[in-house]
Design a protein around this motif. Structure first.
Motif, PDB file in Angstrom:
ATOM      1  N   GLY A 151       8.059   2.167  11.449  1.00 32.80           N
ATOM      2  CA  GLY A 151       6.534   2.366  11.476  1.00 32.80           C
ATOM      3  C   GLY A 151       6.098   3.468  11.404  1.00 32.80           C
ATOM      4  O   GLY A 151       4.915   3.832  12.063  1.00 32.80           O
ATOM      5  N   ASN A 169       3.950   1.619   0.904  1.00 27.60           N
ATOM      6  CA  ASN A 169       4.559   1.530   2.027  1.00 27.60           C
ATOM      7  C   ASN A 169       6.143   0.772   2.100  1.00 27.60           C
ATOM      8  O   ASN A 169       6.185   0.329   1.038  1.00 27.60           O
ATOM      9  CB  ASN A 169       3.723   1.070   3.358  1.00 27.60           C
ATOM     10  N   ASN A 172       1.083   1.400  10.789  1.00 29.75           N
ATOM     11  CA  ASN A 172       0.243   0.145  11.136  1.00 29.75           C
ATOM     12  C   ASN A 172      -1.109   0.512  10.878  1.00 29.75           C
ATOM     13  O   ASN A 172      -2.055  -0.331  10.583  1.00 29.75           O
ATOM     14  CB  ASN A 172       0.573  -0.459  12.278  1.00 29.75           C
ATOM     15  N   ASN A 173      -1.645   1.629  11.768  1.00 28.94           N
ATOM     16  CA  ASN A 173      -3.030   1.602  11.660  1.00 28.94           C
ATOM     17  C   ASN A 173      -3.513   3.113  10.737  1.00 28.94           C
ATOM     18  O   ASN A 173      -4.744   3.711  10.904  1.00 28.94           O
ATOM     19  CB  ASN A 173      -3.584   1.966  13.011  1.00 28.94           C
ATOM     20  N   LYS A 187       1.252  -2.422   1.033  1.00 30.22           N
ATOM     21  CA  LYS A 187       0.144  -1.176   0.967  1.00 30.22           C
ATOM     22  C   LYS A 187       0.419  -0.191  -0.181  1.00 30.22           C
ATOM     23  O   LYS A 187       1.536   0.002  -0.264  1.00 30.22           O
ATOM     24  CB  LYS A 187      -0.042  -0.772   2.133  1.00 30.22           C
ATOM     25  N   ASN A 227       1.223   6.903  12.250  1.00 30.81           N
ATOM     26  CA  ASN A 227       1.754   5.412  12.209  1.00 30.81           C
ATOM     27  C   ASN A 227       1.305   4.618  11.147  1.00 30.81           C
ATOM     28  O   ASN A 227      -0.088   4.330  10.830  1.00 30.81           O
ATOM     29  CB  ASN A 227       0.761   5.093  13.398  1.00 30.81           C
TER      30      ASN A 227
END
Length: 407
Positions: free
Chosen positions: A136, A82, A160-161, A87, A158
């Motif tokens: 993001g 990422n 983040n999730n 990640k 997304n």
């Protein structure tokens, strides 16, 4: 609908960052020369991810120290970090199509693969490339789309999730002049608010092929233009990777054609805020080269391009685009594909080339060559086919992205 497909010539590995410095040059880190590889099993066992040592000067050169099995027929395809490099993800041609990979370090600081978490991609099938943006989001090309004969889609997630926010579809049946079909390569210029994807080939290799790239608005997802990247409308060149140059580099779009064997270029037009038409910049056939695949750019205006047939990496100077100056030719094995860049423990600047294009006959050496960039000498080769009964599919650093700019 799950797509049933033959091994697919696609590609396209790794890293997706504008101006991402190579962390692998820090010699204090114990795993500078260990790399992650996606692999396919040749013995009917699970496909997965492995950690392999690639410094030819190391006593454990070619050793696999950690493995993570994903499942039979998953065919992991491209590894990506990422935007903040904390990640790790892999796309896949089968299985759940996208996974987040958990890694840890042992007591000696060596990377260990822990587990893989499938990510819901909705109706989208056959996962190809990722691109992470600073706001993001991340974007993923799905060469199979929802499974139709002229399908293909782009997923917006997304970061983040990992939730799927939107699926971008634009069937050629609806508009033959602006469409998304069999998308594989993807590149983004955030400053200009533009995204471009390629049209490569149907996952079954027979239903259809593409010869275009499509430009989209990064925020509205509106299609702005579909460009022919081929000698004629009937020339099914299969553009595979695209790179929107950005930052300090000359503002052009570059594309490689898998079946055309060429490099194409389009200049950015400040008036239209789009790219002008693509023209052929390098004709591989005149050099005995075919199956043009990956593009990487270093911090010194050098462009590295892999040609799977017969297995070469050409290094160009892009300082004076649209003029492309060939600096050197590096010899790899058949199927030359993805690359990582690092220094050996003795300080030699090298590129490791993963040689396999999804087990396509004559393009599936199954090796990784480590080549000294200055001299072109092959310092070492790992034969994963004979040593481990597997083929490498892609490659990435264990300590962050192992290239400066990939797509």
């Amino acid at each position: 609908m799950k797509l049933k497909f033959n091994p697919v010539p696609f590609i396209i590995i790794l890293i997706t960052f504008a101006n991402c410095q190579n962390d692998n040059h820090n010699s204090e880190l114990p795993h500078d020369t260990a790399f992650y590889i996606d692999y396919r099993s040749l013995t009917g066992q699970s496909d997965g991810i492995a950690v392999i040592e690639l410094d030819p000067e190391a006593p454990n050169f070619g050793n696999i120290s950690s493995k993570l099995e994903l499942g039979v027929g998953v065919l992991p395809h491209h590894l990506y970090y990422n935007q903040s490099a904390n990640k790790l993800f892999t796309t896949a041609l089968g299985g759940s199509y996208l996974y987040q990979i958990k890694t840890e370090k042992d007591k000696n600081g060596q990377p260990i693969l822990v587990n893989a978490t499938p990510i819901d991609t909705g109706e989208n099938t056959v996962g190809e490339n990722l691109f992470f943006t600073n706001d993001g989001r991340y974007f993923m090309t799905f060469m199979g789309g929802a499974g139709g004969p002229k399908d293909g889609s782009i997923g917006v997630f997304n970061a983040n999730n990992n939730q799927l926010i939107k699926t971008i579809k634009a069937p050629i049946q609806d508009n033959p002049n602006k469409f998304i079909m069999y998308p594989h390569g993807i590149s983004v210029n955030e400053e200009k608010g533009l995204m471009m994807v390629t049209s490569t080939i149907h996952p079954d290799l027979t239903t259809g092929m593409g010869n275009t790239c499509t430009l989209l608005d990064l925020n509205t997802y509106e299609l702005k233009e579909t460009y022919q990247v081929a000698d004629s409308p009937t020339d099914m060149s299969s553009p595979v990777e695209v790179l929107l140059l950005r930052g300090k580099f000359p503002q052009y779009a570059l594309a490689t054609t898998m079946l055309g064997g060429d490099i194409w270029i389009a200049p950015y037009n400040t008036t239209t805020k789009k790219y002008d038409a693509f023209t052929k910049l390098f004709d591989g056939s005149t050099q005995g080269l075919g199956w043009t695949l990956e593009m990487y750019i270093d911090d010194n205006n050098r462009l590295y391009v892999s040609f799977a047939d017969p297995g070469k990496v050409l290094v160009f100077d892009i300082s004076n685009l649209p003029q492309l100056k060939l600096l050197k030719t590096l010899t790899a094995d058949k199927g030359a594909h993805h690359m990582v860049f690092f220094k050996t423990k003795k300080g030699k600047e090298v590129v490791a080339v993963q040689n396999n294009l999804l087990n396509i006959p004559n393009l599936n050496s199954g090796t990784i060559n480590v080549i000294e960039i200055e001299t072109g000498k092959t310092l070492g080769t790992v034969d994963l086919r004979s040593r481990y009964g597997m083929l490498p599919e892609s490659i990435e650093g264990t300590n962050g992205p192992s290239s400066y700019m990939h797509h």
